[in-house]
Design a protein around this motif. Structure first.
Motif, PDB file in Angstrom:
ATOM      1  N   TYR A 122      11.414   6.100   0.723  1.00  0.00           N
ATOM      2  CA  TYR A 122      10.618   7.328   0.756  1.00  0.00           C
ATOM      3  C   TYR A 122      10.824   8.196  -0.481  1.00  0.00           C
ATOM      4  N   ARG A 127       9.786   5.767  -6.161  1.00  0.00           N
ATOM      5  CA  ARG A 127       8.402   5.307  -6.148  1.00  0.00           C
ATOM      6  C   ARG A 127       7.744   5.484  -7.527  1.00  0.00           C
ATOM      7  N   LEU A 305       0.802  -5.579  -0.385  1.00  0.00           N
ATOM      8  CA  LEU A 305       0.665  -4.130  -0.157  1.00  0.00           C
ATOM      9  C   LEU A 305      -0.298  -3.858   1.004  1.00  0.00           C
ATOM     10  N   ASP A 310       1.617   3.280   3.633  1.00  0.00           N
ATOM     11  CA  ASP A 310       2.149   4.211   2.641  1.00  0.00           C
ATOM     12  C   ASP A 310       2.904   5.335   3.322  1.00  0.00           C
ATOM     13  N   LEU A 311       3.301   6.357   2.529  1.00  0.00           N
ATOM     14  CA  LEU A 311       4.086   7.459   3.078  1.00  0.00           C
ATOM     15  C   LEU A 311       3.322   8.258   4.129  1.00  0.00           C
ATOM     16  N   GLY A 316      -1.955   0.018   3.194  1.00  0.00           N
ATOM     17  CA  GLY A 316      -1.764  -0.075   1.753  1.00  0.00           C
ATOM     18  C   GLY A 316      -3.032  -0.406   1.001  1.00  0.00           C
ATOM     19  N   PHE A 337      -4.259   5.581  -8.204  1.00  0.00           N
ATOM     20  CA  PHE A 337      -3.084   5.236  -7.392  1.00  0.00           C
ATOM     21  C   PHE A 337      -1.963   6.241  -7.642  1.00  0.00           C
ATOM     22  N   GLU A 340       2.984   7.901  -3.753  1.00  0.00           N
ATOM     23  CA  GLU A 340       3.040   7.918  -2.295  1.00  0.00           C
ATOM     24  C   GLU A 340       2.108   6.876  -1.670  1.00  0.00           C
ATOM     25  N   ASP A 341       1.239   6.275  -2.485  1.00  0.00           N
ATOM     26  CA  ASP A 341       0.331   5.250  -1.964  1.00  0.00           C
ATOM     27  C   ASP A 341       1.001   3.887  -1.817  1.00  0.00           C
ATOM     28  N   LEU A 342       2.202   3.738  -2.388  1.00  0.00           N
ATOM     29  CA  LEU A 342       2.904   2.464  -2.268  1.00  0.00           C
ATOM     30  C   LEU A 342       3.182   2.155  -0.805  1.00  0.00           C
ATOM     31  N   ALA A 343       2.670   1.045  -0.316  1.00  0.00           N
ATOM     32  CA  ALA A 343       2.834   0.668   1.100  1.00  0.00           C
ATOM     33  C   ALA A 343       4.119  -0.130   1.262  1.00  0.00           C
TER      34      ALA A 343
END
Length: 456
Positions: A122, A127, A305, A310-311, A316, A337, A340-343
């Motif tokens: 998180y 990230r 992803l 994501d957060l 994703g 992108f 926080e979009d990283l799944a």
């Protein structure tokens, strides 16, 4: 013939011999010069009691061995091909091994950032680091692809230059053929023209492998190893280049002769053959491997992803965008992108790293990479680099061997055609002595004539 005239013929013949020897000595450092010899012949008698009528120089012979000359042409072609291959492979190896280009190092840095985020998936800082390393990795792909494209451009420039040089040499050789043919008919000494022609054929041999045929009229006919004519009679071929319809980055070579066009491949030898072989056997496969690595990596990462959240608990979305037809040069980060979009979560909770661990596993996953088979992403790049390194070492070895063969062929030809200063010194002394002896004959004839005249 009188004694005086016989002596005069000896003086004149000896003078020509000294002139030929002087010409040899003067050209001892002239590249491509073949030494000459005066060929003497006795002038026959006119009757039973006539000992003869002196001597004449029947011809001035160019001392050369066509077999040795042809061997030098072949060695020149081998050297031109080996030199070109070694140069191109060494440049590619150096480029691919550079730290800024090495994809294996880029993958290590990227997956290290993913590993560093495992305890705290998180974390905004972690990230952001992942996104930054992803962008750095795409830059490696872009830069690598651009450098490979630059090699295609360089090959095309080398081809264009070599073709222009080959066409110029063919035209000049054809012109020399005609001059030599006319000189042979008129009885002129064409040795200098023949030397000049051999030098040009040797230069042409560096560009393409040349086969030489002597039709016996003073001219030489040239052809490629597969029999396609370059010069035949008064017809002269010309090379031309056109954009490859199957690969806009490349060029195709053709030969025009007597109104017909022939496609040309790497079997023509020399520099042009080596450039074609390098492009087809090394550069194009390397480009395809790099593109395949980019495609497999970006697709696998984006697909994984899509399996996470994501957060904000949202499914994703892709991190990488690219053109599937040219992935390495177009690979980039989606401009919309955000970190926080990283799944990274597999269940939608911010602290979960289930999908992150799946993403990390991509590093050790094997993919079916074109030309290489099943390989990890970094392993595929290292395999490609290792293969090129092996080919580069072999090309360097072939270049050294070709250089030795060329030196040997040149030495053998020089042993026959080259000027030996000691031999020429002996010849000069021999002709001087003959000159003086014939002067003595003339002097004796003059004294005899004077004695006879005193009787009256």
């Amino acid at each position: 013939m009188s004694m005086m005239n016989i002596g005069l013929s000896g003086v004149q013949a000896s003078q020509i011999g000294m002139n030929v020897t002087s010409q040899n000595v003067a050209n001892i450092n002239t590249p491509g010069y073949s030494r000459q010899q005066a060929v003497f012949g006795s002038v026959g008698s006119h009757g039973m009691n006539d000992a003869g009528n002196g001597v004449s120089v029947t011809s001035i012979r160019r001392v050369t061995d066509q077999y040795q000359t042809n061997q030098m042409f072949r060695a020149s072609s081998m050297l031109g091909a080996a030199s070109t291959s070694a140069q191109q492979l060494q440049r590619l190896e150096t480029m691919l091994a550079a730290d800024s280009m090495n994809l294996d190092q880029g993958f290590n840095s990227f997956f290290s950032a993913l590993n560093g985020s495992s305890p705290t998936p998180y974390s905004s800082a972690n990230r952001q680091q992942i996104v930054s390393e992803a962008e750095a990795l795409t830059n490696r792909f872009n830069q690598l692809s651009s450098s490979v494209d630059g090699q295609f451009s360089d090959l095309n420039q080398q081809r264009t230059s070599a073709v222009a040089q080959a066409n110029s040499l063919l035209s000049n050789i054809s012109q020399l053929n005609e001059e030599i043919r006319k000189g042979e008919v008129s009885g002129a000494n064409t040795s200098a023209l023949r030397d000049e022609r051999d030098v040009m054929i040797n230069e042409l041999s560096e560009i393409v492998d040349v086969r030489v045929t002597d039709p016996g009229d003073g001219t030489l006919e040239l052809s490629l190893p597969n029999g396609q004519p370059l010069i035949s009679g008064n017809q002269t071929a010309q090379f031309s280049l056109a954009t490859d319809p199957n690969n806009p980055q490349s060029q195709v070579l053709s030969l025009s002769f007597n109104g017909q066009d022939f496609p040309i491949g790497s079997d023509i030898g020399g520099k042009l053959g080596a450039l074609d072989a390098y492009e087809k056997d090394v550069l194009i496969p390397s480009q395809e491997i790099i593109n395949d690595i980019a495609l497999e990596f970006a697709t696998a990462f984006n697909d994984q992803l899509a399996q996470g959240f994501d957060l904000n608990g949202q499914p994703g979305k892709p991190l990488f965008v690219f053109d599937p037809d040219n992935p390495a040069s177009t690979l980039s980060i989606d401009p919309d992108f955000k970190p926080e979009d990283l799944a990274l979560s597999s269940d939608g909770t911010p602290g979960d790293n289930g999908n992150l661990l799946k993403l990390i596993e991509i590093k050790d996953q094997e993919f079916d990479i074109v030309h290489l088979g099943s390989q990890t992403l970094g392993g595929a790049y290292n395999s490609m680099l290792g293969d090129i390194a092996v080919k580069s070492r072999q090309a360097q070895s072939d270049y050294q061997a070709a250089g030795n063969i060329y030196v040997q062929a040149t030495v053998e030809k020089s042993g026959t055609s080259g000027v030996n200063i000691d031999e020429e010194a002996v010849s000069l002394m021999k002709y001087q002595q003959a000159y003086q002896a014939n002067l003595q004959v003339i002097n004796t004839a003059n004294q005899t004539f004077a004695a006879v005249m005193q009787l009256f």
